[in-house]
Write an enzyme that holds these catalytic residues in place. Structure first.
Site, PDB file in Angstrom:
ATOM      1  N   ARG A   1       7.472 -12.643  10.169  1.00  0.00           N
ATOM      2  CA  ARG A   1       6.331 -12.694  11.088  1.00  0.00           C
ATOM      3  C   ARG A   1       5.698 -14.082  11.204  1.00  0.00           C
ATOM      4  O   ARG A   1       4.887 -14.332  12.092  1.00  0.00           O
ATOM      5  CB  ARG A   1       5.271 -11.664  10.650  1.00  0.00           C
ATOM      6  CG  ARG A   1       5.609 -10.245  11.089  1.00  0.00           C
ATOM      7  CD  ARG A   1       4.616  -9.251  10.554  1.00  0.00           C
ATOM      8  NE  ARG A   1       4.765  -9.050   9.115  1.00  0.00           N
ATOM      9  CZ  ARG A   1       3.828  -8.506   8.339  1.00  0.00           C
ATOM     10  NH1 ARG A   1       2.677  -8.124   8.855  1.00  0.00           N
ATOM     11  NH2 ARG A   1       4.043  -8.348   7.044  1.00  0.00           N
TER      12      ARG A   1
ATOM     13  N   LYS B   1       7.893 -18.904   4.350  1.00  0.00           N
ATOM     14  CA  LYS B   1       6.471 -18.557   4.365  1.00  0.00           C
ATOM     15  C   LYS B   1       5.675 -19.237   3.247  1.00  0.00           C
ATOM     16  O   LYS B   1       4.623 -19.827   3.501  1.00  0.00           O
ATOM     17  CB  LYS B   1       6.299 -17.044   4.263  1.00  0.00           C
ATOM     18  CG  LYS B   1       4.852 -16.622   4.125  1.00  0.00           C
ATOM     19  CD  LYS B   1       4.635 -15.192   4.489  1.00  0.00           C
ATOM     20  CE  LYS B   1       4.957 -14.249   3.359  1.00  0.00           C
ATOM     21  NZ  LYS B   1       4.549 -12.871   3.699  1.00  0.00           N
TER      22      LYS B   1
ATOM     23  N   THR C   1      10.213  -4.732  -4.218  1.00  0.00           N
ATOM     24  CA  THR C   1       9.428  -5.540  -5.165  1.00  0.00           C
ATOM     25  C   THR C   1       9.872  -5.351  -6.620  1.00  0.00           C
ATOM     26  O   THR C   1       9.869  -6.304  -7.395  1.00  0.00           O
ATOM     27  CB  THR C   1       7.924  -5.239  -5.014  1.00  0.00           C
ATOM     28  OG1 THR C   1       7.727  -3.830  -4.889  1.00  0.00           O
ATOM     29  CG2 THR C   1       7.339  -5.916  -3.792  1.00  0.00           C
TER      30      THR C   1
ATOM     31  N   GLY D   1      -0.262   0.066   0.074  1.00  0.00           N
ATOM     32  CA  GLY D   1      -0.026   1.173  -0.845  1.00  0.00           C
ATOM     33  C   GLY D   1      -1.382   1.710  -1.290  1.00  0.00           C
ATOM     34  O   GLY D   1      -2.306   0.931  -1.550  1.00  0.00           O
TER      35      GLY D   1
ATOM     36  N   GLU E   1       3.103   4.313  -1.118  1.00  0.00           N
ATOM     37  CA  GLU E   1       3.263   3.410   0.019  1.00  0.00           C
ATOM     38  C   GLU E   1       2.930   4.146   1.310  1.00  0.00           C
ATOM     39  O   GLU E   1       3.159   5.350   1.422  1.00  0.00           O
ATOM     40  CB  GLU E   1       4.693   2.860   0.064  1.00  0.00           C
ATOM     41  CG  GLU E   1       5.016   1.920  -1.079  1.00  0.00           C
ATOM     42  CD  GLU E   1       4.015   0.771  -1.192  1.00  0.00           C
ATOM     43  OE1 GLU E   1       3.876  -0.011  -0.231  1.00  0.00           O
ATOM     44  OE2 GLU E   1       3.346   0.654  -2.229  1.00  0.00           O
TER      45      GLU E   1
HETATM   46  C1  UD1 Z   1       3.310  -4.421  -1.143  1.00  0.00           C
HETATM   47  C2  UD1 Z   1       3.052  -3.217  -2.056  1.00  0.00           C
HETATM   48  C3  UD1 Z   1       1.860  -2.448  -1.525  1.00  0.00           C
HETATM   49  C4  UD1 Z   1       0.649  -3.340  -1.445  1.00  0.00           C
HETATM   50  C5  UD1 Z   1       0.962  -4.577  -0.597  1.00  0.00           C
HETATM   51  C6  UD1 Z   1      -0.175  -5.560  -0.718  1.00  0.00           C
HETATM   52  C7  UD1 Z   1       5.153  -2.496  -3.021  1.00  0.00           C
HETATM   53  C8  UD1 Z   1       6.257  -1.519  -2.914  1.00  0.00           C
HETATM   54  N1  UD1 Z   1       4.220  -2.393  -2.090  1.00  0.00           N
HETATM   55  O1  UD1 Z   1       3.700  -3.914   0.105  1.00  0.00           O
HETATM   56  O2  UD1 Z   1       1.571  -1.359  -2.375  1.00  0.00           O
HETATM   57  O3  UD1 Z   1      -0.449  -2.648  -0.902  1.00  0.00           O
HETATM   58  O4  UD1 Z   1       2.145  -5.227  -1.070  1.00  0.00           O
HETATM   59  O5  UD1 Z   1       0.030  -6.605   0.163  1.00  0.00           O
HETATM   60  O6  UD1 Z   1       5.139  -3.287  -3.916  1.00  0.00           O
HETATM   61  N2  UD1 Z   1       9.372  -9.411  -2.206  1.00  0.00           N
HETATM   62  C9  UD1 Z   1      10.476  -9.950  -2.784  1.00  0.00           C
HETATM   63  N3  UD1 Z   1      11.653  -9.279  -2.719  1.00  0.00           N
HETATM   64  C10 UD1 Z   1      11.769  -8.072  -2.135  1.00  0.00           C
HETATM   65  C11 UD1 Z   1      10.611  -7.516  -1.549  1.00  0.00           C
HETATM   66  C12 UD1 Z   1       9.434  -8.206  -1.603  1.00  0.00           C
HETATM   67  O7  UD1 Z   1      10.432 -11.047  -3.345  1.00  0.00           O
HETATM   68  O8  UD1 Z   1      12.868  -7.523  -2.133  1.00  0.00           O
HETATM   69  C13 UD1 Z   1       8.100 -10.123  -2.283  1.00  0.00           C
HETATM   70  C14 UD1 Z   1       7.629 -10.640  -0.946  1.00  0.00           C
HETATM   71  O9  UD1 Z   1       8.036 -11.961  -0.752  1.00  0.00           O
HETATM   72  C15 UD1 Z   1       6.129 -10.580  -1.089  1.00  0.00           C
HETATM   73  C16 UD1 Z   1       5.913  -9.415  -2.039  1.00  0.00           C
HETATM   74  O10 UD1 Z   1       7.115  -9.241  -2.716  1.00  0.00           O
HETATM   75  O11 UD1 Z   1       5.606 -11.732  -1.692  1.00  0.00           O
HETATM   76  C17 UD1 Z   1       5.458  -8.147  -1.332  1.00  0.00           C
HETATM   77  O12 UD1 Z   1       6.463  -7.709  -0.445  1.00  0.00           O
HETATM   78  P1  UD1 Z   1       6.091  -7.036   0.923  1.00  0.00           P
HETATM   79  O13 UD1 Z   1       7.365  -6.673   1.598  1.00  0.00           O
HETATM   80  O14 UD1 Z   1       5.131  -7.869   1.664  1.00  0.00           O
HETATM   81  O15 UD1 Z   1       5.395  -5.700   0.432  1.00  0.00           O
HETATM   82  P2  UD1 Z   1       4.402  -4.796   1.257  1.00  0.00           P
HETATM   83  O16 UD1 Z   1       5.192  -3.857   2.083  1.00  0.00           O
HETATM   84  O17 UD1 Z   1       3.385  -5.618   1.921  1.00  0.00           O
HETATM   85 MG    MG Z   2       3.148  -7.687   2.426  1.00  0.00          MG
END
Ligand code: UD1
Ligand code: MG
Length: 453
Positions: A23, A30, A89, A147, A161
């Site tokens: 985004r 980012k 995550t 979440g 979530e």
């Molecule tokens: C996540 C949380 C959610 C919370 C929100 C707050 C989980 C499952 N969900 O959701 O409960 O309310 O953040 O903003 O944790 N990332 C990785 N590798 C991955 C996936 C993510 O490094 O495979 C990193 C992303 O770069 C980011 C962070 O983890 O920094 C969060 O990932 P994102 O996809 O933004 O999670 P949300 O869906 O926003």
């Molecule tokens: Mg996020």
């Protein structure tokens, strides 16, 4: 620079930065975007470091050497782990398995949350004194997308979530901020049991809460202000984070004793240092690396970066101070003066319209309007040395490398290509010739042909 190898009792921080950041609509990853002159990633590293983290692990996506490099540039001992596939995550946290093994506790943060305060993270880590997992929560004005923290009888039982939540659960406004602390003794056992059986088929770190509960382990919530947990996902949120950070930095500068006449017009960097009673007039930009000593005045519309400014010195209005500028005490650098890698001794002056680059300017020297140090010959940069008390007449070009002796004068309009001894006058221009009657003769010759107005 931050040393991340300390005693083992300190938490190991894991910074998740493997997201794609689609985004942001950017070629730049980012977490390398900047807020107050510092990358989002560096902000995250700074907050976990200030919160007392020992080891620092950063999880980056495949082919993201630039992200790892930025982490190491800011904190050289950062351990960089690559998450080869983006599978959630928890999956990202487990990419740092090697750092988790043997850690007494973990402090997990996202790389895109630059406003998170170290004190908040400390309070979160302290949650482990009474629990196996501590989750950072916040009350969301609009919880959509987050979440939800499901609390029963005052205890956190699960994080759901958005996509997996029921209508009832979606009404909950207590949300997961993303940061979490986990007791090292339980961490791997819990993380390894997380599955991808959910709407997104991702390994959710948030599932650790229900798993811990199933093992009769305690989970606690620590709450943060929504502003602090604001994540950056697009350029508009980047601007919002910048605005919030600027407000915070201005507040801190004023509490430290600086006078910001119109604070909302002053742009600061994360590392800007303003001494007591420094006056900053409206519309000033401080890029990274600026220190201003007590009582100095930065007049309107000045742009400074990589500069140190001595006590009582006046800069601007409309001055541009670039990297390597060092101004002593009671210096004057006035309007439309640009400096770069230039050291000014105490009481030196360049009051108007000058370029002073790769130079030293002695105490009390006076640089006249229109003076240019010609520091570049198309191949390399060369130095200009101006002795103390020297006087550079207006509109002079000092062709470097060149030395102007202490107390020497440069005649106005000179092009100075060789050194001038102390107390001498250097004249580098042709002598003026007056031709008597020349203008009158011209008029007679041209008669009534005069055109124009
Ligand atoms: C996540 C949380 C959610 C919370 C929100 C707050 C989980 C499952 N969900 O959701 O409960 O309310 O953040 O903003 O944790 N990332 C990785 N590798 C991955 C996936 C993510 O490094 O495979 C990193 C992303 O770069 C980011 C962070 O983890 O920094 C969060 O990932 P994102 O996809 O933004 O999670 P949300 O869906 O926003
Ligand atoms: Mg996020």
């Amino acid at each position: 620079m931050i040393d991340s190898t300390k005693g083992r009792a300190e938490p190991t921080a894991i910074v998740l930065a493997a997201g794609e950041g689609t985004r942001m609509a950017s070629r730049i990853p980012k977490v390398l975007h900047r807020v107050a002159g510092r990358s989002l990633l560096a902000h995250a590293i700074a907050s976990v470091t200030d919160a007392g983290a020992g080891r620092i692990a950063v999880v980056v996506g495949p082919d993201r050497e630039d992200v790892g490099a930025e982490a190491r540039r800011y904190a050289p001992r950062t351990e960089v782990f690559v998450q080869t596939e983006r599978r959630g995550t928890a999956h990202a946290v487990l990419a740092a398995r090697q750092a988790i093994e043997g850690s007494s506790s973990l402090l997990i943060v996202f790389g895109d949350t630059p406003l998170l305060r170290a004190d908040t993270l400390k309070a979160l880590a302290d949650g482990l004194k009474e629990a196996a997992v501590a989750v950072l929560g916040f009350r969301a004005a609009d919880p959509t997308g987050y979440g939800r923290l499901l609390v029963r009888n005052g205890e956190l039982v699960a994080i759901r979530e958005e996509r997996d939540a029921s209508d009832e659960e979606r009404k909950v406004d207590l949300c997961n901020a993303g940061a979490m602390a986990i007791d090292g003794r339980n961490a791997l056992a819990l993380l390894d049991r997380i599955t991808d059986s959910n709407a997104k088929r991702e390994f959710y770190l948030t599932d650790i809460v229900a798993l811990a509960r199933a093992d009769k382990l305690k989970v606690v919530v620590r709450e943060a202000a929504e502003e602090e947990v604001m994540g950056v996902n697009d350029k508009s949120q980047l601007a919002a984070a910048e605005a919030a950070m600027q407000a915070r930095l201005r507040e801190a500068a004023m509490r430290g004793g600086a006078i910001l006449v119109a604070p909302e017009t002053v742009h600061l960097s994360d590392d800007t240092k303003l001494g007591r009673d420094v006056i900053v007039e409206p519309y000033v930009v401080f890029g990274p690396g600026v220190t201003v000593e007590e009582g100095a005045v930065i007049h309107s519309f000045s742009h400074l970066e990589g500069a140190s400014i001595g006590a009582g010195t006046h800069v601007g209005p409309f001055a541009r101070l670039r990297a390597g500028t060092k101004l002593g005490k009671d210096v004057r650098v006035g309007n439309f003066v640009e400096t770069k890698a230039a050291e000014f001794g105490d009481n030196a002056k360049a009051n108007h319209l000058a370029y002073v680059g790769d130079s030293t300017v002695g105490n009390g020297a006076n640089i006249g309007a229109g003076t240019i140090t010609c520091n570049y010959d198309g191949f390399g940069k060369h130095r200009t040395e101006i002795g103390s008390g020297a006087f550079i007449g207006s509109n002079s070009a000092l062709v470097a490398p060149v030395k102007i002796g202490a107390g020497a004068y440069v005649a106005s309009g000179s092009v100075i290509t060789s050194n001038i001894p102390d107390d001498a006058l250097g004249v580098g221009r042709s002598r003026q010739v007056n031709k008597d009657g020349w203008a009158r003769d011209l008029r007679a010759l041209k008669g009534g042909q005069k055109g124009g107005d």
